[in-house]
Design a protein around this motif. Structure first.
Motif, PDB file in Angstrom:
ATOM      1  N   GLN A   1       0.745  -1.225  -0.128  1.00 17.16           N
ATOM      2  CA  GLN A   1      -0.110  -0.004  -0.082  1.00 17.16           C
ATOM      3  C   GLN A   1       0.660   1.435  -0.027  1.00 17.16           C
ATOM      4  O   GLN A   1       0.335   2.333  -0.099  1.00 17.16           O
ATOM      5  CB  GLN A   1      -0.950   0.052   1.210  1.00 17.16           C
ATOM      6  CG  GLN A   1      -2.128  -0.861   1.036  1.00 17.16           C
ATOM      7  CD  GLN A   1      -1.733  -2.223   1.174  1.00 17.16           C
ATOM      8  OE1 GLN A   1      -1.220  -2.730   2.314  1.00 17.16           O
ATOM      9  NE2 GLN A   1      -2.466  -3.357   0.609  1.00 17.16           N
ATOM     10  N   ASN A   2       2.365   1.216  -0.058  1.00 18.52           N
ATOM     11  CA  ASN A   2       3.016   2.250  -0.208  1.00 18.52           C
ATOM     12  C   ASN A   2       3.374   2.677  -1.507  1.00 18.52           C
ATOM     13  O   ASN A   2       2.952   2.156  -2.555  1.00 18.52           O
ATOM     14  CB  ASN A   2       4.140   2.093   0.614  1.00 18.52           C
ATOM     15  CG  ASN A   2       4.107   2.204   2.370  1.00 18.52           C
ATOM     16  OD1 ASN A   2       2.953   2.726   2.569  1.00 18.52           O
ATOM     17  ND2 ASN A   2       4.752   1.413   2.925  1.00 18.52           N
ATOM     18  N   ASP A   3       4.051   3.705  -1.647  1.00 17.66           N
ATOM     19  CA  ASP A   3       4.449   4.187  -3.207  1.00 17.66           C
ATOM     20  C   ASP A   3       5.353   3.587  -3.891  1.00 17.66           C
ATOM     21  O   ASP A   3       5.447   3.974  -4.928  1.00 17.66           O
ATOM     22  CB  ASP A   3       4.872   5.661  -2.934  1.00 17.66           C
ATOM     23  CG  ASP A   3       5.966   5.869  -2.105  1.00 17.66           C
ATOM     24  OD1 ASP A   3       6.802   4.994  -1.738  1.00 17.66           O
ATOM     25  OD2 ASP A   3       6.766   7.153  -1.681  1.00 17.66           O
ATOM     26  N   GLY A   4       5.971   2.495  -3.511  1.00 18.44           N
ATOM     27  CA  GLY A   4       6.983   1.588  -4.290  1.00 18.44           C
ATOM     28  C   GLY A   4       8.433   2.413  -4.404  1.00 18.44           C
ATOM     29  O   GLY A   4       9.291   1.807  -5.022  1.00 18.44           O
ATOM     30  N   THR A   5       8.860   3.351  -3.505  1.00 19.99           N
ATOM     31  CA  THR A   5       9.878   4.066  -3.556  1.00 19.99           C
ATOM     32  C   THR A   5      10.776   3.406  -2.515  1.00 19.99           C
ATOM     33  O   THR A   5      12.076   3.328  -2.839  1.00 19.99           O
ATOM     34  CB  THR A   5      10.172   5.597  -3.477  1.00 19.99           C
ATOM     35  OG1 THR A   5       9.315   5.843  -2.307  1.00 19.99           O
ATOM     36  CG2 THR A   5       9.141   6.109  -4.769  1.00 19.99           C
ATOM     37  N   SER A   6      10.546   2.875  -1.408  1.00 22.55           N
ATOM     38  CA  SER A   6      11.285   2.401  -0.331  1.00 22.55           C
ATOM     39  C   SER A   6      11.191   1.000  -0.171  1.00 22.55           C
ATOM     40  O   SER A   6      10.414   0.499   0.565  1.00 22.55           O
ATOM     41  CB  SER A   6      11.017   3.029   0.943  1.00 22.55           C
ATOM     42  OG  SER A   6      10.775   4.403   1.004  1.00 22.55           O
ATOM     43  N   TRP A   7      12.167   0.439  -0.857  1.00 18.25           N
ATOM     44  CA  TRP A   7      12.415  -1.284  -0.719  1.00 18.25           C
ATOM     45  C   TRP A   7      13.592  -1.597   0.503  1.00 18.25           C
ATOM     46  O   TRP A   7      14.392  -0.485   0.838  1.00 18.25           O
ATOM     47  CB  TRP A   7      12.832  -1.697  -2.156  1.00 18.25           C
ATOM     48  CG  TRP A   7      11.941  -1.765  -2.985  1.00 18.25           C
ATOM     49  CD1 TRP A   7      11.481  -0.683  -3.999  1.00 18.25           C
ATOM     50  CD2 TRP A   7      11.144  -2.616  -3.447  1.00 18.25           C
ATOM     51  NE1 TRP A   7      10.607  -0.938  -4.627  1.00 18.25           N
ATOM     52  CE2 TRP A   7      10.378  -2.016  -4.461  1.00 18.25           C
ATOM     53  CE3 TRP A   7      10.561  -3.939  -2.914  1.00 18.25           C
ATOM     54  CZ2 TRP A   7       9.090  -3.130  -5.121  1.00 18.25           C
ATOM     55  CZ3 TRP A   7       9.674  -4.701  -3.586  1.00 18.25           C
ATOM     56  CH2 TRP A   7       8.929  -4.232  -4.562  1.00 18.25           C
ATOM     57  N   PHE A   8      13.076  -2.630   0.940  1.00 15.71           N
ATOM     58  CA  PHE A   8      13.762  -3.366   2.196  1.00 15.71           C
ATOM     59  C   PHE A   8      14.485  -4.675   1.736  1.00 15.71           C
ATOM     60  O   PHE A   8      13.685  -5.180   1.109  1.00 15.71           O
ATOM     61  CB  PHE A   8      13.079  -3.241   3.565  1.00 15.71           C
ATOM     62  CG  PHE A   8      12.538  -1.937   3.975  1.00 15.71           C
ATOM     63  CD1 PHE A   8      13.169  -1.258   4.633  1.00 15.71           C
ATOM     64  CD2 PHE A   8      11.323  -1.645   3.626  1.00 15.71           C
ATOM     65  CE1 PHE A   8      12.775   0.090   5.004  1.00 15.71           C
ATOM     66  CE2 PHE A   8      10.551  -0.446   4.058  1.00 15.71           C
ATOM     67  CZ  PHE A   8      11.408   0.381   4.618  1.00 15.71           C
ATOM     68  N   MET A   9      15.713  -4.894   2.091  1.00 13.22           N
ATOM     69  CA  MET A   9      16.564  -6.029   1.634  1.00 13.22           C
ATOM     70  C   MET A   9      15.876  -7.058   2.917  1.00 13.22           C
ATOM     71  O   MET A   9      16.094  -6.614   4.004  1.00 13.22           O
ATOM     72  CB  MET A   9      17.917  -5.862   1.533  1.00 13.22           C
ATOM     73  CG  MET A   9      18.218  -4.960   0.563  1.00 13.22           C
ATOM     74  SD  MET A   9      17.717  -5.402  -1.274  1.00 13.22           S
ATOM     75  CE  MET A   9      18.502  -6.715  -1.572  1.00 13.22           C
ATOM     76  N   LEU A  10      15.808  -8.184   2.446  1.00 14.13           N
ATOM     77  CA  LEU A  10      15.353  -9.349   3.362  1.00 14.13           C
ATOM     78  C   LEU A  10      16.725 -10.017   3.898  1.00 14.13           C
ATOM     79  O   LEU A  10      17.876 -10.195   3.013  1.00 14.13           O
ATOM     80  CB  LEU A  10      14.558 -10.554   2.820  1.00 14.13           C
ATOM     81  CG  LEU A  10      13.324 -10.614   2.568  1.00 14.13           C
ATOM     82  CD1 LEU A  10      12.628 -11.546   1.981  1.00 14.13           C
ATOM     83  CD2 LEU A  10      12.514 -10.203   3.905  1.00 14.13           C
ATOM     84  N   LYS A  11      16.813 -10.246   4.945  1.00 11.27           N
ATOM     85  CA  LYS A  11      18.089 -10.786   5.590  1.00 11.27           C
ATOM     86  C   LYS A  11      18.133 -12.051   6.347  1.00 11.27           C
ATOM     87  O   LYS A  11      17.027 -12.107   6.920  1.00 11.27           O
ATOM     88  CB  LYS A  11      18.820  -9.720   6.619  1.00 11.27           C
ATOM     89  CG  LYS A  11      19.398  -8.374   5.964  1.00 11.27           C
ATOM     90  CD  LYS A  11      19.719  -7.383   6.875  1.00 11.27           C
ATOM     91  CE  LYS A  11      20.009  -6.185   6.124  1.00 11.27           C
ATOM     92  NZ  LYS A  11      20.353  -5.166   6.960  1.00 11.27           N
TER      93      LYS A  11
END
Length: 127
Positions: free
Chosen positions: A117-127
């Motif tokens: 539901q967010n804007d698609g600009t802030s991705w996070f890496m899975l660790k």
């Protein structure tokens, strides 16, 4: 209650093939069942990731493909193949259409995730 997600692989032409997973779509949890944790611990080989995507939509994601309940393979349901998104915006629209809360993308041999539901600009890496 289900936490839905879309799991995608980014193709060389910047399109995405993705599948829907119905249960446990959250990125992390204290148990072994969250999709995010399962992806990062069991699905890091590109061939395995592509095989998973080729099997189509799933009820839940197991630690192996045999432990995963795929709608087409295991329940013989039609219309459950992976779908193509022409862009990241299309992938977000597909996530919205299926009620997914999370999107996972396999790119450069790593998993990243985003709240749908967010804007698609802030991705996070899975660790």
């Amino acid at each position: 209650m289900s936490t839905r997600c879309r799991v995608a692989v980014k193709n060389p032409d910047n399109t995405y093939h993705s599948i829907y997973i119905h249960y446990d779509g959250y990125p992390t949890n204290d148990g072994p069942d969250g999709v995010g944790k399962t992806l990062v611990h069991h699905y890091t080989d590109p061939e395995l990731v592509n095989e998973m995507i080729s099997l189509g939509n799933a009820s839940q994601l197991g630690a192996t493909l045999l432990q995963t309940c795929f709608y087409g393979r295991d329940r013989k349901e039609p219309g459950t193949d992976a779908i193509l998104a022409e862009s990241i915006h299309d992938l977000f629209a597909q996530a919205e259409n299926c009620g997914a809360e999370w999107i996972y993308v396999f790119e450069n041999n790593r998993w990243k995730y985003h709240h749908a539901q967010n804007d698609g600009t802030s991705w996070f890496m899975l660790k």
